[in-house]
Write a protein that holds these residues in place. Structure first.
Motif, mmCIF file in Angstrom:
data_model
loop_
_atom_site.group_PDB
_atom_site.id
_atom_site.type_symbol
_atom_site.label_atom_id
_atom_site.label_comp_id
_atom_site.label_asym_id
_atom_site.label_seq_id
_atom_site.Cartn_x
_atom_site.Cartn_y
_atom_site.Cartn_z
ATOM 1 N N HIS A 11 0.783 -1.288 0.156
ATOM 2 C CA HIS A 11 -0.096 -0.183 -0.123
ATOM 3 C C HIS A 11 1.051 1.188 0.088
ATOM 4 O O HIS A 11 1.960 1.204 0.695
ATOM 5 N N LYS A 12 0.281 2.197 -0.615
ATOM 6 C CA LYS A 12 1.023 3.497 -0.392
ATOM 7 C C LYS A 12 0.562 4.267 0.616
ATOM 8 O O LYS A 12 -0.736 4.284 0.868
ATOM 9 N N ILE A 13 1.359 4.786 1.476
ATOM 10 C CA ILE A 13 1.122 5.574 2.392
ATOM 11 C C ILE A 13 1.640 6.784 2.879
ATOM 12 O O ILE A 13 2.728 7.168 2.046
ATOM 13 N N GLU A 20 7.282 17.370 7.945
ATOM 14 C CA GLU A 20 7.256 17.113 6.450
ATOM 15 C C GLU A 20 6.205 15.783 6.265
ATOM 16 O O GLU A 20 6.030 15.148 7.321
ATOM 17 N N GLN A 21 5.693 15.871 5.314
ATOM 18 C CA GLN A 21 4.971 14.545 4.723
ATOM 19 C C GLN A 21 5.636 13.831 3.477
ATOM 20 O O GLN A 21 6.181 14.518 2.513
ATOM 21 N N SER A 22 5.636 12.479 3.538
ATOM 22 C CA SER A 22 6.300 11.895 2.342
ATOM 23 C C SER A 22 5.656 10.514 2.209
ATOM 24 O O SER A 22 5.170 9.902 2.875
ATOM 25 N N GLU A 23 5.482 10.188 0.758
ATOM 26 C CA GLU A 23 5.115 8.935 0.549
ATOM 27 C C GLU A 23 5.864 7.982 0.426
ATOM 28 O O GLU A 23 7.061 8.038 -0.004
ATOM 29 N N GLU A 24 5.294 6.878 0.939
ATOM 30 C CA GLU A 24 6.103 5.453 0.763
ATOM 31 C C GLU A 24 5.406 4.247 0.700
ATOM 32 O O GLU A 24 4.101 4.477 0.866
ATOM 33 N N SER A 25 5.916 3.141 0.580
ATOM 34 C CA SER A 25 5.097 1.940 0.394
ATOM 35 C C SER A 25 5.360 1.035 1.791
ATOM 36 O O SER A 25 6.390 1.132 2.194
ATOM 37 N N GLN A 26 4.263 0.392 1.825
ATOM 38 C CA GLN A 26 4.315 -0.217 3.329
ATOM 39 C C GLN A 26 3.608 -1.951 2.920
ATOM 40 O O GLN A 26 2.686 -1.781 2.235
ATOM 41 N N ASP A 154 10.009 -13.394 9.754
ATOM 42 C CA ASP A 154 9.943 -12.667 8.656
ATOM 43 C C ASP A 154 8.907 -11.672 8.374
ATOM 44 O O ASP A 154 8.940 -10.729 7.892
ATOM 45 N N ILE A 155 7.643 -12.476 8.639
ATOM 46 C CA ILE A 155 6.296 -11.591 8.314
ATOM 47 C C ILE A 155 6.195 -10.636 9.114
ATOM 48 O O ILE A 155 5.663 -9.617 8.844
ATOM 49 N N TYR A 156 6.796 -10.609 10.532
ATOM 50 C CA TYR A 156 6.585 -9.283 11.392
ATOM 51 C C TYR A 156 7.501 -8.488 10.912
ATOM 52 O O TYR A 156 7.154 -6.851 10.898
ATOM 53 N N LYS A 157 8.763 -8.743 10.569
ATOM 54 C CA LYS A 157 9.860 -7.938 10.112
ATOM 55 C C LYS A 157 9.209 -7.033 8.869
ATOM 56 O O LYS A 157 9.433 -5.812 8.604
ATOM 57 N N LEU A 158 8.527 -7.742 8.154
ATOM 58 C CA LEU A 158 7.841 -7.112 6.836
ATOM 59 C C LEU A 158 6.790 -6.146 7.146
ATOM 60 O O LEU A 158 6.445 -5.174 6.434
ATOM 61 N N THR A 159 5.801 -6.585 7.896
ATOM 62 C CA THR A 159 4.664 -5.921 8.234
ATOM 63 C C THR A 159 4.355 -5.146 9.437
ATOM 64 O O THR A 159 3.355 -4.418 9.582
#
Length: 269
Positions: A11-13, A20-26, A154-159
């Motif tokens: 998702h783009k957040i 500031e505000q910046s867009e990133e993927s999560q 690994d799933i926790y590290k990712l999400t």
């Protein structure tokens, strides 16, 4: 319907701060709804992670008192695309009689996620027996397991959004199970153990979640002598751990844990 090979999606957040505000993927966890049918009767809807569904079904039926073991089951068919699991018990009328006997008696539990029409019919401690103290383990070993456990998902590290449960014996980790709900993660651990004939009386379970009474009841039913949580237990969980001789620890961090009951199983050097 999520892809079978994925349990998260990108998702783009908008990352916001006072400067500031910046867009990133999560990576965000995907919710999966599984409806379990027992002998043709819809038993429960679970919101879970699309992983280890067979173990989840088996473990849930065990901890809810529907089955005593794998020998009670004739078949389990999981239709992943439809989000349904069909269970046939050896004794055809057992589940129907159980539903009729407990009609109207429902306990809303602390399980994570949206639980639709969820009814835990047997969340009580009748017919349970206390555990003995035959299994002991070094305190330093438990600390080693806790620190290993923190790095295992690994799933926790990712999400940053998954709950984990690891089952350990004296030699180390036997396996790790993960789910969006901490109760589901425990059920998956127990389902795997039942399916593989693992002797749970000589194991320790480590969980990432807190420990309310319905969680400790699952551990008592499975006869796991040691439960270690990254978070904390409730007062009723501590009372039940004392009543049934469960070694209960929480707030496990680094070189310290809070021990709430039955220190006899931990060998301090």
């Amino acid at each position: 319907m999520p892809d079978k090979n994925h349990i998260s999606q990108t998702h783009k957040i908008l990352l916001c701060s006072t400067q500031e505000q910046s867009e990133e993927s999560q990576e965000i966890l995907i919710e999966y709804k599984l409806s379990i049918y027992v002998n043709g009767i819809r038993y429960v809807n679970l919101i879970c992670t699309h992983k280890n569904l067979y173990e989840l079904v088996l473990g849930n039926l065990f901890t809810e008192g529907i089955i005593q073991g794998i020998s009670d089951i004739e078949s389990i068919e999981i239709m992943e695309d439809e989000g349904k699991a069909f269970v046939t018990l050896i004794t055809k009328d057992t589940f129907k009689d159980m539903i009729e006997a407990t009609e109207g008696i429902r306990t809303i539990t602390t399980a994570c996620g949206k639980q639709h029409s969820i009814a835990y019919y047997l969340m009580n401690d009748e017919n349970l027996t206390t555990l003995d103290y035959n299994f002991t383990i070094r305190f330093s070993r438990i600390l080693f397991y806790v620190n290993e456990f923190q790095k295992s998902s690994d799933i926790y590290k990712l999400t940053r959004g998954i709950h984990s449960c690891g089952l350990y014996d004296e030699e180390g980790m036997l396996y790790l199970m993960e789910d969006i709900g901490r109760h589901n993660a425990v059920d998956k651990v127990l389902g795997y153990a039942i399916d593989h004939g693992i002797d749970l009386s000589k194991t320790a379970l480590i969980t990432s979640g807190r420990v309310p009474s319905d969680m400790i009841l699952k551990i008592i039913k499975a006869r796991i002598p040691i439960l270690v949580a990254r978070s904390v237990p409730t007062d009723v969980a501590i009372e039940m751990a004392n009543k049934y001789n469960i070694t209960l620890a929480g707030f496990a961090r680094g070189t310290k844990i809070n021990l709430y009951s039955n220190e006899q199983r931990l060998l301090f050097e």
